[in-house]
Design an enzyme around this catalytic site. Sequence first.
Site, mmCIF file in Angstrom:
data_model
loop_
_atom_site.group_PDB
_atom_site.id
_atom_site.type_symbol
_atom_site.label_atom_id
_atom_site.label_comp_id
_atom_site.label_asym_id
_atom_site.label_seq_id
_atom_site.Cartn_x
_atom_site.Cartn_y
_atom_site.Cartn_z
ATOM 1 N N ASN A 99 -28.855 73.787 84.867
ATOM 2 C CA ASN A 99 -28.850 72.418 85.370
ATOM 3 C C ASN A 99 -28.322 71.450 84.321
ATOM 4 O O ASN A 99 -28.446 71.690 83.119
ATOM 5 C CB ASN A 99 -30.261 72.004 85.807
ATOM 6 C CG ASN A 99 -30.801 72.911 86.905
ATOM 7 O OD1 ASN A 99 -30.035 73.608 87.570
ATOM 8 N ND2 ASN A 99 -32.108 72.929 87.075
ATOM 9 N N HIS A 116 -24.677 74.844 81.054
ATOM 10 C CA HIS A 116 -23.562 74.155 81.716
ATOM 11 C C HIS A 116 -23.412 72.707 81.282
ATOM 12 O O HIS A 116 -22.760 71.929 81.976
ATOM 13 C CB HIS A 116 -23.728 74.239 83.250
ATOM 14 C CG HIS A 116 -23.679 75.640 83.767
ATOM 15 N ND1 HIS A 116 -24.178 76.024 84.989
ATOM 16 C CD2 HIS A 116 -23.201 76.784 83.198
ATOM 17 C CE1 HIS A 116 -23.992 77.321 85.162
ATOM 18 N NE2 HIS A 116 -23.418 77.810 84.088
ATOM 19 N N CYS A 124 -14.715 63.149 74.460
ATOM 20 C CA CYS A 124 -13.331 62.684 74.562
ATOM 21 C C CYS A 124 -12.381 63.855 74.808
ATOM 22 O O CYS A 124 -12.534 64.937 74.263
ATOM 23 C CB CYS A 124 -12.929 61.943 73.273
ATOM 24 S SG CYS A 124 -11.264 61.262 73.353
ATOM 25 N N CYS A 127 -9.946 63.160 71.146
ATOM 26 C CA CYS A 127 -10.471 63.369 69.782
ATOM 27 C C CYS A 127 -11.804 64.103 69.873
ATOM 28 O O CYS A 127 -12.199 64.552 70.950
ATOM 29 C CB CYS A 127 -10.628 62.011 69.075
ATOM 30 S SG CYS A 127 -12.014 61.019 69.663
ATOM 31 N N CYS A 145 -12.697 56.471 75.456
ATOM 32 C CA CYS A 145 -13.303 56.781 74.159
ATOM 33 C C CYS A 145 -13.351 55.522 73.288
ATOM 34 O O CYS A 145 -12.312 54.846 73.124
ATOM 35 C CB CYS A 145 -12.471 57.862 73.466
ATOM 36 S SG CYS A 145 -13.012 58.250 71.789
ATOM 37 N N ASN A 211 -38.312 81.654 94.228
ATOM 38 C CA ASN A 211 -37.247 81.100 95.066
ATOM 39 C C ASN A 211 -37.683 81.289 96.521
ATOM 40 O O ASN A 211 -38.062 82.398 96.905
ATOM 41 C CB ASN A 211 -35.938 81.867 94.818
ATOM 42 C CG ASN A 211 -34.737 81.183 95.421
ATOM 43 O OD1 ASN A 211 -34.823 80.572 96.491
ATOM 44 N ND2 ASN A 211 -33.603 81.241 94.729
ATOM 45 N N PRO A 212 -37.604 80.221 97.348
ATOM 46 C CA PRO A 212 -38.007 80.396 98.751
ATOM 47 C C PRO A 212 -37.081 81.346 99.515
ATOM 48 O O PRO A 212 -37.419 81.830 100.577
ATOM 49 C CB PRO A 212 -37.941 78.989 99.339
ATOM 50 C CG PRO A 212 -37.520 78.070 98.271
ATOM 51 C CD PRO A 212 -37.240 78.846 97.042
ATOM 52 N N ALA A 229 -40.553 76.038 93.829
ATOM 53 C CA ALA A 229 -40.990 76.111 92.426
ATOM 54 C C ALA A 229 -42.071 75.090 92.101
ATOM 55 O O ALA A 229 -42.994 75.364 91.332
ATOM 56 C CB ALA A 229 -39.774 75.881 91.526
HETATM 57 N N1 APR Z 1 -37.808 75.875 94.509
HETATM 58 C C1 APR Z 1 -37.173 76.988 94.065
HETATM 59 N N2 APR Z 1 -35.928 77.349 94.474
HETATM 60 C C2 APR Z 1 -35.330 76.552 95.375
HETATM 61 C C3 APR Z 1 -35.930 75.382 95.890
HETATM 62 C C4 APR Z 1 -37.228 75.053 95.420
HETATM 63 N N3 APR Z 1 -37.882 73.962 95.850
HETATM 64 N N4 APR Z 1 -35.063 74.811 96.780
HETATM 65 C C5 APR Z 1 -33.964 75.598 96.794
HETATM 66 N N5 APR Z 1 -34.129 76.639 95.967
HETATM 67 C C6 APR Z 1 -33.199 77.721 95.664
HETATM 68 C C7 APR Z 1 -32.239 78.071 96.765
HETATM 69 O O1 APR Z 1 -32.817 79.033 97.635
HETATM 70 C C8 APR Z 1 -31.077 78.673 95.967
HETATM 71 O O2 APR Z 1 -31.273 80.058 95.794
HETATM 72 O O3 APR Z 1 -32.418 77.290 94.587
HETATM 73 C C9 APR Z 1 -31.175 77.991 94.603
HETATM 74 C C10 APR Z 1 -30.079 76.986 94.340
HETATM 75 O O4 APR Z 1 -28.873 77.705 94.278
HETATM 76 P P1 APR Z 1 -27.535 76.916 93.945
HETATM 77 O O5 APR Z 1 -27.461 75.691 94.769
HETATM 78 O O6 APR Z 1 -26.417 77.913 94.002
HETATM 79 O O7 APR Z 1 -27.721 76.430 92.435
HETATM 80 P P2 APR Z 1 -27.572 77.280 91.105
HETATM 81 O O8 APR Z 1 -27.998 78.680 91.320
HETATM 82 O O9 APR Z 1 -28.257 76.511 90.040
HETATM 83 O O10 APR Z 1 -25.979 77.230 90.863
HETATM 84 C C11 APR Z 1 -25.501 77.762 89.647
HETATM 85 O O11 APR Z 1 -23.312 76.890 90.153
HETATM 86 O O12 APR Z 1 -22.159 75.125 91.063
HETATM 87 C C12 APR Z 1 -22.494 75.745 89.880
HETATM 88 O O13 APR Z 1 -22.690 74.775 87.747
HETATM 89 C C13 APR Z 1 -23.299 74.814 89.004
HETATM 90 O O14 APR Z 1 -25.193 75.304 87.613
HETATM 91 C C14 APR Z 1 -24.655 75.479 88.909
HETATM 92 C C15 APR Z 1 -24.333 76.937 89.174
#
Ligand code: APR
Length: 249
Positions: A99, A116, A124, A127, A145, A211-212, A229
């Site tokens: 995140n 990330h 910049c 530079c 910048c 994860n749900p 979570a």
């Molecule tokens: N608690 C836990 N998990 C959750 C919740 C919650 N309340 N709500 C949603 N989720 C889960 C979803 O089921 C999904 O599996 O969080 C996950 C989010 O997945 P993504 O949207 O793909 O996000 P992420 O896995 O962080 O993406 C990775 O992709 O776009 C790039 O750089 C960006 O860091 C990001 C990377």
Amino acid sequence: MSPSSQLADLLSGPVVVLTGAGVSAESGVPTFRGSGGLWRSYRATDLATPTAFARDPRLVWKFYSWRRELVAACRPNPAHKTLAQMERRLPDFTLITQNVDGLHQAAGSQRVVELHGSLWRVRCTRCSYQAEDRRVPLPQLPPRCPRCEGLLRPDVVWFGEALPQGVLEQAWAAAGRASVMLVVGTSAVVEPAASLPRLAKARGAYLIEINPEETPLSPYADEVIREPAGQALPAWWQQINLSSSQSVL
Ligand code: APR
């Protein structure tokens, strides 16, 4: 031994947590791929690539400026706060996040491996200037910048870019020595982050997914908690504390 008291013993070893957008969902920050996810509404290739930025820096900055304003109104939820408490209480704890919202730090986490980058840093394109910049809104888009007048960009990793020097090595090293790894709120589809839990598992870590929804990682997990979570993590941590035979927690 029951899993939770066995787990309490494991927690006296290296504990690693990998978080994704889902850990911030209950704070009101949109995820990327779930329902209502950003990439459902926007084309990532139009907004989160070096090519997109070269083509139209103002459009890309309007997207990031919108995300900054949205996140600025969001607060850490109980999941973020629990992870900050775990950092304080556990002897060997590493938090790795995909995140860029800064909510782990806002919750009190002191050491966060940001794979990330961060919405709250700029750098910049001409530079070596880089800085934290929390102004919302920014005075001009695209921002310039202060040192060389070059274009500033968000200090985030775009698709097709390498992760910040040293950050990935730090994450691999932590995952490779974990006794427990929690994977919280990630779809586990974006590399190299998605490989970290697999490495930990291969090296013998006890793997827990919060994860749900089902993810490609779910079959590898020793434990899957199919809940949001913000509810699951505090409850899990409380359960561990209650059953722990040591004062480590
Ligand atoms: N608690 C836990 N998990 C959750 C919740 C919650 N309340 N709500 C949603 N989720 C889960 C979803 O089921 C999904 O599996 O969080 C996950 C989010 O997945 P993504 O949207 O793909 O996000 P992420 O896995 O962080 O993406 C990775 O992709 O776009 C790039 O750089 C960006 O860091 C990001 C990377």
